[in-house]
Enzyme design. Structure first.
Site, PDB file in Angstrom:
ATOM      1  N   GLY A   1     -15.903  22.819 -62.203  1.00 33.97           N
ATOM      2  CA  GLY A   1     -17.814  22.704 -61.447  1.00 33.97           C
ATOM      3  C   GLY A   1     -17.950  23.617 -60.040  1.00 33.97           C
ATOM      4  O   GLY A   1     -16.377  23.533 -59.249  1.00 33.97           O
TER       5      GLY A   1
ATOM      6  N   LEU B   1     -23.298  15.277 -58.667  1.00 32.71           N
ATOM      7  CA  LEU B   1     -22.754  14.232 -59.055  1.00 32.71           C
ATOM      8  C   LEU B   1     -21.084  14.628 -58.226  1.00 32.71           C
ATOM      9  O   LEU B   1     -20.815  15.494 -57.980  1.00 32.71           O
ATOM     10  CB  LEU B   1     -22.408  14.926 -60.328  1.00 32.71           C
ATOM     11  CG  LEU B   1     -23.845  14.212 -60.701  1.00 32.71           C
ATOM     12  CD1 LEU B   1     -24.199  14.119 -62.106  1.00 32.71           C
ATOM     13  CD2 LEU B   1     -25.192  13.019 -60.705  1.00 32.71           C
ATOM     14  N   SER B   2     -20.538  13.542 -58.564  1.00 28.96           N
ATOM     15  CA  SER B   2     -19.006  13.984 -57.843  1.00 28.96           C
ATOM     16  C   SER B   2     -18.346  12.190 -58.178  1.00 28.96           C
ATOM     17  O   SER B   2     -18.828  11.238 -58.268  1.00 28.96           O
ATOM     18  CB  SER B   2     -18.531  14.066 -56.530  1.00 28.96           C
ATOM     19  OG  SER B   2     -17.168  13.380 -56.065  1.00 28.96           O
TER      20      SER B   2
ATOM     21  N   GLY C   1     -21.474  15.666 -65.469  1.00 27.95           N
ATOM     22  CA  GLY C   1     -20.986  17.460 -64.297  1.00 27.95           C
ATOM     23  C   GLY C   1     -19.907  17.539 -65.250  1.00 27.95           C
ATOM     24  O   GLY C   1     -19.847  18.619 -65.443  1.00 27.95           O
ATOM     25  N   HIS C   2     -18.930  16.476 -65.547  1.00 25.75           N
ATOM     26  CA  HIS C   2     -17.640  16.607 -66.257  1.00 25.75           C
ATOM     27  C   HIS C   2     -17.959  17.315 -67.629  1.00 25.75           C
ATOM     28  O   HIS C   2     -17.889  18.320 -68.622  1.00 25.75           O
ATOM     29  CB  HIS C   2     -17.077  15.676 -66.161  1.00 25.75           C
ATOM     30  CG  HIS C   2     -16.441  15.826 -65.351  1.00 25.75           C
ATOM     31  ND1 HIS C   2     -16.548  14.227 -64.111  1.00 25.75           N
ATOM     32  CD2 HIS C   2     -14.938  16.365 -64.412  1.00 25.75           C
ATOM     33  CE1 HIS C   2     -15.858  14.547 -63.140  1.00 25.75           C
ATOM     34  NE2 HIS C   2     -15.129  15.013 -63.124  1.00 25.75           N
TER      35      HIS C   2
END
Ligand code: PAF
Length: 282
Positions: free
Chosen positions: A148, A185-186, A32-33
């Site tokens: 995000g 996603l995390s 995600g990043h």
């Protein structure tokens, strides 16, 4: 990629540029990043990311100490994604004295949902984001900052801060990246045991089911639908904080008798010791 640890070195590294594309993070980077870096990169003349685990946004009982610090792998991933400058300040650099000047975002947006369950969270986020913006953009005519959408409320709080302080920064909201089973996603997914990881997708499934039900009913039915969604997760062993349908414009509940508006379903729930959040625009 330059890796800098001080504000002076950051400003020096950016001195030839006029429009930074900036992705602030707390590290332990996931796809995600990296997607945010790739999206932001063509919009500026230099791409900057920061890695700083910000004590101000953690409550004393939260995971500040155990938050994963993975600078070397993060730096490799940022370099591969085309990031030009990584700002990784030590705590002493960003907070050389206790940070007694803080940004208090308007309570209508920041004391609900995440702000209700994590009091002070958005004060900590807004304060560090404003400080990071001042490190990156000082003297710049304009810039881009990417966040995000998984942290939906955070994006809205930052957007409003930028508007209200007339900062010359465009906020880019990147779509939530998901694992093949649908889990958002995390960095905190890494805390899940294998059994919890398998169960974790149920949060996004519950949000989707609630979203479908909400679109087929009226605002008056929402409290009952939300309660059913929370009970469903609780029966599976989760501890839900909220599963709720809100207006995208201000995160308040849609009103009976008002014309339909774009909505978002937001949820936060604890699975074991891990608190997960997710959302879905409907
Ligand atoms: O979303 C995050 O990782 C953090 O809240 C942020 C924006 C980097 C501020 O510490």
């Amino acid at each position: 990629m330059h890796i800098v640890h001080t504000i002076a070195d950051l400003r020096d590294a950016l001195s030839r540029f006029r429009r930074p594309a900036f992705v602030p993070t707390m590290g332990n980077l996931h796809d995600g990043h990296i997607a945010l870096v790739r999206q932001a990169r063509p919009l500026g003349d230099v791409t900057v990311s920061s890695i700083f685990v910000n004590r101000l946004q953690f409550a004393p009982h939260e995971d500040f100490d155990s938050y994963p610090r993975t600078l070397d792998t993060d730096a490799e991933r940022l370099k591969a994604a085309g990031c030009n400058v990584l700002f990784a300040p030590r705590e002493q650099e960003l907070y050389p004295q206790p940070q007694t000047y803080r940004v208090h975002p308007a309570s209508d947006l920041s004391d609900i949902l995440e702000g209700h369950f994590r009091p002070g969270f958005f004060i900590g986020v807004s304060t560090v984001v404003l400080k990071l913006f001042s490190c990156v953009y000082a003297g710049m005519p304009s810039g881009i900052a990417a966040f995000g959408k998984k942290d939906y409320q955070q994006v809205m709080v930052v957007r409003r801060m930028v508007q209200q302080f007339a900062l010359p920064i465009e906020i880019l909201a990147g779509e939530t990246q998901r694992a093949p089973d649908g889990l958002a996603l995390s960095s905190r997914n890494g805390y899940l045991s294998p059994a919890e990881r398998e169960e974790a997708v149920q949060l996004s499934i519950a949000l989707r089911t609630l979203g479908h039900a909400a679109l087929a009913s009226t605002p008056g039915d929402l409290p009952a639908l939300e309660a059913t969604a929370m009970q469903g997760l609780a029966r599976r062993g989760w501890k839900p904080d909220y599963l709720t349908v809100r207006r995208r414009s201000d995160l308040l509940s849609p009103q009976v008798g008002h014309p339909p508006e774009p909505l978002v379903v937001l949820g936060a729930a604890k699975l074991g010791n891990t608190r997960l959040i997710d959302n879905l625009e409907i």
